[in-house]
Design an enzyme around this catalytic site. Structure first.
Site, PDB file in Angstrom:
ATOM      1  N   HIS A 119      -5.137  14.914  -9.992  1.00  0.00           N
ATOM      2  CA  HIS A 119      -5.375  13.444 -10.106  1.00  0.00           C
ATOM      3  C   HIS A 119      -4.389  12.263 -10.922  1.00  0.00           C
ATOM      4  CE1 HIS A 119      -7.974  12.288  -7.027  1.00  0.00           C
ATOM      5  NE2 HIS A 119      -8.904  13.241  -6.974  1.00  0.00           N
ATOM      6  N   ARG A 164      12.708  -6.000  -1.288  1.00  0.00           N
ATOM      7  CA  ARG A 164      13.760  -5.544  -2.889  1.00  0.00           C
ATOM      8  C   ARG A 164      12.565  -4.241  -3.025  1.00  0.00           C
ATOM      9  NH1 ARG A 164      15.300 -10.137  -4.055  1.00  0.00           N
ATOM     10  NH2 ARG A 164      13.829 -10.464  -5.365  1.00  0.00           N
ATOM     11  N   ASN A 202      -2.245  13.600  -4.670  1.00  0.00           N
ATOM     12  CA  ASN A 202      -4.024  13.424  -4.994  1.00  0.00           C
ATOM     13  C   ASN A 202      -4.461  15.237  -4.720  1.00  0.00           C
ATOM     14  OD1 ASN A 202      -4.338  10.883  -7.077  1.00  0.00           O
ATOM     15  ND2 ASN A 202      -5.444  10.229  -5.733  1.00  0.00           N
ATOM     16  N   ASP A 260      -2.306   9.474 -10.407  1.00  0.00           N
ATOM     17  CA  ASP A 260      -1.726   8.728 -11.613  1.00  0.00           C
ATOM     18  C   ASP A 260      -0.267   8.023 -11.898  1.00  0.00           C
ATOM     19  OD1 ASP A 260      -4.475   8.428 -11.385  1.00  0.00           O
ATOM     20  OD2 ASP A 260      -4.826   9.135 -12.971  1.00  0.00           O
ATOM     21  N   GLU A 291      -4.433   2.699  -4.525  1.00  0.00           N
ATOM     22  CA  GLU A 291      -2.859   2.589  -4.739  1.00  0.00           C
ATOM     23  C   GLU A 291      -2.881   1.082  -3.340  1.00  0.00           C
ATOM     24  OE1 GLU A 291      -5.110   5.411  -1.158  1.00  0.00           O
ATOM     25  OE2 GLU A 291      -5.370   4.994  -2.927  1.00  0.00           O
ATOM     26  N   ASP A 328       0.752  -1.569  -0.273  1.00  0.00           N
ATOM     27  CA  ASP A 328      -0.159  -0.186   0.392  1.00  0.00           C
ATOM     28  C   ASP A 328       0.674   1.400   0.162  1.00  0.00           C
ATOM     29  OD1 ASP A 328      -2.650   0.292   0.215  1.00  0.00           O
ATOM     30  OD2 ASP A 328      -1.762   1.920   1.428  1.00  0.00           O
TER      31      ASP A 328
END
Length: 253
Positions: free
Chosen positions: A136, A186, A131, A140, A166, A123
């Site tokens: 937005h 990683r 945002n 993106d 997300e 997450d």
């Protein structure tokens, strides 16, 4: 057309030969005599009937074969288009990863086939701020960069999906707990190293929190998701930019 002419000609000459053979065999046996008119009719009649009839037959046959080839080609094209549409229907448009439904189907399939493996839920930290502050479209762009970093962090056999706005998932097929922790770290490191400067060279730090769990073959998809979610929320609670796999916690240096 030339091929049809030649083939029908061969048939016509064969018909002439057969007609002549029958005449010279049957007529004398019946006590008749084969005169000039008989010879002429034996040649003209087969040529006049067999040649056009066979030409038409060959033409129709060639048309039918071509129609079959065209149909087979169209069928192959439709099958390929169907595969592309089916593949596209399983993909998230922005990242190219599996969408939520396809990812969960892959998770269900993978845990049935292997007795080892891990599920990661990844997450993006504080993503709402991007945002809210930059819009937005910038959000993106950040998501695409995070998705690319996640792809760099996993192994070639791993399965990735976007399971929320997300939020991403990774199925580490056959991975041990140690391998899962290594892959997750990683990923976390790859995201942390992203240089993201959306406006006036102001760098916005991108990080992710990762929760993971082992995937036993008897575990259901909801059970695995709840277990990985619990680790993810714990990682968020402990300060974010953190990996927690089972009881293993990896904190950023």
């Amino acid at each position: 057309m030339k091929s049809i002419f030649v083939r029908s000609g061969l048939v016509a000459f064969g018909a002439v030969a057969g007609s002549l053979l029958l005449v010279i065999t049957i007529v004398p046996a019946l006590g008749g005599v084969v005169d000039g008119n008989a010879w002429l009719m034996c040649i003209i009649c087969p040529l006049a009937t067999a040649w056009p009839a066979s030409a038409f037959t060959f033409w129709q046959s060639d048309r039918l074969k071509q129609a079959h080839r065209d149909l087979a080609r169209v069928h192959a094209q439709l099958a390929a288009a169907h595969r592309r549409l089916a593949e596209k229907a399983q993909r998230d448009d922005m990242t190219g990863m599996l969408n939520r439904e396809a990812f969960f189907a892959a998770l269900d399939g993978s845990r049935r086939k292997a007795d080892r493996g891990a599920l990661l839920i990844i997450d993006a930290d504080h993503f709402k701020r991007i945002n809210d502050n930059f819009g937005h479209l910038t959000g993106d762009d950040a998501l695409q960069k995070i998705a690319a970093a996640i792809s760099r962090g996993v192994r070639s056999s791993d399965i990735l999906g976007r399971i929320g706005g997300e939020e991403f998932g990774a199925i580490l097929v056959g991975a041990s707990d140690e391998e899962a922790a290594s892959v997750a770290e990683r990923i976390r490191s790859e995201v942390e190293q992203i240089h993201f400067a959306p406006v006036d060279d102001a760098v916005v730090r991108l990080t992710v929190s990762i929760g993971g769990t082992h995937c036993p073959p008897d575990g259901t998809v909801p059970e695995l998701m709840r277990a990985a979610d619990a680790r993810l929320y714990e990682a968020k609670r402990r300060g974010r930019n953190l990996v927690i796999i089972g009881e293993v916690m990896v904190r950023a240096a």
